[in-house]
Design a protein around this motif. Structure first.
Motif, PDB file in Angstrom:
ATOM      1  N   TYR A   1       0.829  -1.198   0.000  1.00  0.00           N
ATOM      2  CA  TYR A   1       0.000   0.000   0.000  1.00  0.00           C
ATOM      3  C   TYR A   1       0.868   1.254   0.000  1.00  0.00           C
ATOM      4  O   TYR A   1       0.554   2.230  -0.668  1.00  0.00           O
ATOM      5  N   VAL A   2       1.985   1.191   0.766  1.00  0.00           N
ATOM      6  CA  VAL A   2       2.905   2.337   0.773  1.00  0.00           C
ATOM      7  C   VAL A   2       3.361   2.613  -0.655  1.00  0.00           C
ATOM      8  O   VAL A   2       3.313   3.748  -1.134  1.00  0.00           O
TER       9      VAL A   2
ATOM     10  N   ILE B   1       3.306   5.903  -5.593  1.00  0.00           N
ATOM     11  CA  ILE B   1       3.111   6.084  -7.034  1.00  0.00           C
ATOM     12  C   ILE B   1       2.056   7.171  -7.282  1.00  0.00           C
ATOM     13  O   ILE B   1       2.247   8.068  -8.100  1.00  0.00           O
ATOM     14  N   ALA B   2       0.960   7.117  -6.511  1.00  0.00           N
ATOM     15  CA  ALA B   2      -0.104   8.106  -6.673  1.00  0.00           C
ATOM     16  C   ALA B   2       0.448   9.504  -6.402  1.00  0.00           C
ATOM     17  O   ALA B   2       0.195  10.446  -7.162  1.00  0.00           O
ATOM     18  N   LEU B   3       1.236   9.620  -5.336  1.00  0.00           N
ATOM     19  CA  LEU B   3       1.811  10.921  -4.989  1.00  0.00           C
ATOM     20  C   LEU B   3       2.743  11.388  -6.100  1.00  0.00           C
ATOM     21  O   LEU B   3       2.741  12.566  -6.491  1.00  0.00           O
TER      22      LEU B   3
ATOM     23  N   ALA C   1      -1.315   6.108   6.358  1.00  0.00           N
ATOM     24  CA  ALA C   1      -2.461   5.755   5.525  1.00  0.00           C
ATOM     25  C   ALA C   1      -2.432   4.271   5.173  1.00  0.00           C
ATOM     26  O   ALA C   1      -3.454   3.583   5.231  1.00  0.00           O
ATOM     27  N   ALA C   2      -1.228   3.790   4.830  1.00  0.00           N
ATOM     28  CA  ALA C   2      -1.099   2.383   4.463  1.00  0.00           C
ATOM     29  C   ALA C   2      -1.476   1.493   5.640  1.00  0.00           C
ATOM     30  O   ALA C   2      -2.161   0.478   5.488  1.00  0.00           O
ATOM     31  N   HIS C   3      -1.036   1.932   6.833  1.00  0.00           N
ATOM     32  CA  HIS C   3      -1.357   1.148   8.016  1.00  0.00           C
ATOM     33  C   HIS C   3      -2.876   1.108   8.228  1.00  0.00           C
ATOM     34  O   HIS C   3      -3.452   0.050   8.487  1.00  0.00           O
TER      35      HIS C   3
END
Lengths: 153, 539
Positions: B346-347, B352-354, B387-389
């Motif tokens: 997820y990180v 990638i999105a960022l 966020a990933a967590h």
């Protein structure tokens, strides 16, 4: 586990050929009117798309497997995303056997199994021999009747 | 039985209303044209044509009324209708999922109602009765429910339905529903309208550069859109859920809601497919949740609706859970989470999105030749692991002895409860990226209407081995629970409230199969163990 009829690779490759031809034609138009480069570019595009399509077709055939189990239909497929689907016979609403014109020429047929779930129409077994498809349809139908629940929903 | 006589004038008025515009145009052009050609006789002719149209309309509606007949028999609902082509339709009562009654203001004043019958098949309403008296509509709803259960005789005793109010939305809760709901369909329209005002704005404020106007305007626009969609959300929620009440009669749930248009629907207990509990962070913060009850019929009141209407728009979490347990008795949630290593995936995904956002900002800045700090978006960087967590934390699945429960989503967290006997197909899929992380997604397909938007219950990113076992466990459980239900149906006559069955089957259902999945997933849960970290660190 059952495999599909090998001839289905031909069918899928043919589809890839058509896609490649369309993309190639588009590239040609683009090349003539916009870029004005040599004709090698569209040809290369065509060949790359075709090679990719045929490769995927062959791989897809290699990964496609199905099995009629005691009380469910089990499918395994997918090149990029591997999908395994279990369709219990109790859930089957009806079974179709369909043959498109191209499939008829290739002597192949497709069996589609419908459930009340939204993804029901996704349970499609392509690339069966015509008699094999009818046979499978008949067999699933019988098993579904035998497994009949009170209400499929 | 016939339609309400009042339906004739109402339908005429309705049709005339939609014809009015074209009629007026036709009338005036016709009058002037005919007057030029025929003089005074032309005017008469035009009036004559208008009357003819009027007569045809009334005549058609009267004929429609005369030819329309419906009948509720012991096992079917029959409709004979049609003015020019006749049609007879018989719907087996057992197939009817919902009976929905709706009335708008005018219909309420005339005391007539529209009744819709939903079945699982097809994407449209199976039968729509356009206007019977409200009393008759309620009688149909009640009798269909009763006959489905087999009490065919309309005894006076059973005619008084025993209705138990399960839930009523208080005014305070209604206000909260409004405050906590955003209408996300509106922003698009607003953005489109407002974006065209930027040039106007920049001409009004000439001292600032266009880019500054764009930036400030963008922020203002975002705030404006947010406020506007909020207000729209409040209005829509109040209109939709005004005086919401959910009650229970034998074997059925009934709901009523709506301010301008009043809806009144039934949900048979034994047709409930999925229960979904939804919470966004705001609701979670204040301890509220939403409950959606899904049947296989097309979502009630689909026209201009807000998802499943057969739902509790907002109540405290405890209340929602206890209501959901009343409808279908499931135990305490005890979720198995995906393996911890998946957080790294997820990180990567967020990174990638960022990166894409940063590249876009940089591109815009470069193209406009400005010197705006395009890199500000990078402040989101430290948030990413958090966020990933959270994404990982809010994901999971859980099996009790009669249900499979899945939970997904941080922003709009959805907890879906699917009884084993509602499972249609089981799909175990692994994308290219999931394969690299040795995980898979197990999707449980039901016949629920909301699943049309591909919102099935899914155990996302569970360990590969666990997914395989989960698939076969679910298959076994489905078979066993169907067998158990059939046996039970033979024993005490199918139907009746689902509640009673809650404790009855619990023993019948084998729990042993569950344990294998559970213990193994627990093992996967102890992530952080060394062998979990040898997974590829790419995405």
């Amino acid at each position: 586990m059952m495999r599909l009829h090998p001839r289905v690779q031909l069918l899928w490759s043919l589809r890839a050929l058509i896609t490649a031809a369309v993309v190639g034609a588009f590239a040609t138009v683009l090349n003539v009117f916009v870029f004005d480069r040599t004709m090698w570019l569209p040809v290369a595009v065509f060949l790359v798309v075709l090679a990719f399509g045929v490769g995927v077709a062959i791989l897809r055939y290699r990964y496609w497997r199905y099995e009629v189990r005691n009380d469910s239909l089990y499918l395994e497929r997918g090149v990029f995303t591997r999908v395994r689907t279990v369709v219990p016979f109790v859930r089957i609403q009806h079974v179709d056997s369909s043959r498109s014109p191209v499939e008829r020429i290739a002597g192949l047929a497709t069996t589609v199994v419908y459930t009340a779930g939204s993804r029901g129409a996704d349970v499609t077994i392509p690339g069966l021999s015509a008699s094999g498809s009818d046979e499978l349809q008949e067999r699933i139908k019988r098993l579904a009747i035998r497994a009949e629940g009170d209400d499929a929903v | 039985m016939k339609l309400s006589p009042l339906s004739v004038p109402y339908r005429v008025a309705q049709k005339a209303g939609s014809l009015l515009f074209s009629l007026v145009i036709l009338f005036f052009t016709g009058v002037t044209g005919l007057q030029q050609a025929l003089g005074a006789a032309g005017l008469l002719l035009a009036v004559g044509v208008l009357f003819a149209v009027g007569f045809a309309l009334v005549g058609y509606e009267v004929a429609y009324y005369r030819h329309y007949e419906y009948e509720l028999t012991n096992d079917t609902f029959d409709i004979r209708s049609g003015v020019f082509s006749r049609r007879t339709r018989e719907i087996p009562l057992a197939r009817i999922q919902n009976v929905d009654i709706s009335r708008n203001v005018v219909q309420r004043f005339l005391d007539i109602a529209a009744v819709d019958f939903e079945t699982a098949g097809g994407s449209e309403t199976e039968a729509a009765i356009r206007y019977v008296s409200f009393e008759e509509a309620k009688r149909l709803q009640r009798d269909i429910g009763r006959r489905k259960r087999g009490d065919s005789e309309d005894d006076d005793e059973s005619a008084k339905d025993e209705t138990e109010l399960l839930f009523a939305l208080s005014d305070r809760e209604l206000a909260l529903v409004g405050l906590l709901s955003f209408d996300l369909r509106v922003p698009g329209i607003v953005a489109f309208v407002a974006s065209s005002s930027v040039p106007i704005l920049s001409s009004v404020i000439p001292s600032l550069s266009e880019l500054t106007v764009l930036a400030v305007g963008g922020v203002l626009l975002a705030v404006g859109i947010l406020l506007f969609s909020w207000v729209v959300g409040i209005v829509v929620a109040v209109l939709n859920y005004y005086d919401f009440r959910l009650s229970q009669t034998t074997g059925e749930l009934r709901y009523e809601r709506g301010l301008v248009q009043r809806y009144d629907g039934s949900i048979p207990f034994d047709k409930v497919q999925t229960l979904t509990i939804e919470e966004n962070p705001l609701k979670r913060r204040f301890g509220y949740a939403t409950l959606a009850i899904e049947t296989a019929g097309y979502a009630p009141g689909q026209g201009g609706s807000y998802g499943s209407e057969a739902a509790i728009p907002l109540a405290s979490v405890d209340r929602v859970l206890s209501l959901a347990r009343d409808i279908d008795g499931f135990g305490e949630f005890d979720f198995r989470r995906p393996p911890k290593r998946i957080r790294r995936r997820y990180v990567g995904r967020y990174l990638i999105a960022l990166g894409v956002v940063l590249a876009a900002f940089y591109g815009v800045n470069y193209a406009l030749g400005g010197s705006y700090p395009w890199y500000v978006a990078a402040v989101a960087l430290p948030v990413i692991p958090v966020a990933a967590h959270y994404k990982w934390k809010h994901r999971g699945y859980w099996l009790d002895d009669r249900h499979v429960v899945t939970r997904n989503g941080f922003w709009n967290r959805q907890t879906r409860v699917v009884p084993y006997h509602r499972i249609q197909t089981i799909i175990d899929s692994r994308t290219l990226f999931q394969r690299r992380w040795r995980v898979a997604t197990v999707t449980v397909d039901t016949a629920g209407s909301r699943s049309l938007a591909a919102r099935d219950a899914a155990a996302v990113d569970v360990d590969r081995e666990v997914a395989g076992r989960l698939r076969s466990t679910l298959e076994t459980r489905l078979r066993e629970s169907l067998v158990a239900r059939r046996r039970e149906g033979v024993e005490d006559g199918d139907g009746g409230a689902r509640k009673s069955e809650g404790t009855g089957t619990a023993d019948d259902n084998p729990a042993h199969a569950a344990d294998s999945v559970h213990s193994d997933s627990e093992h996967a849960d102890d992530a952080g163990s060394p062998n979990d970290d040898d997974g590829p660190s790419t995405i």
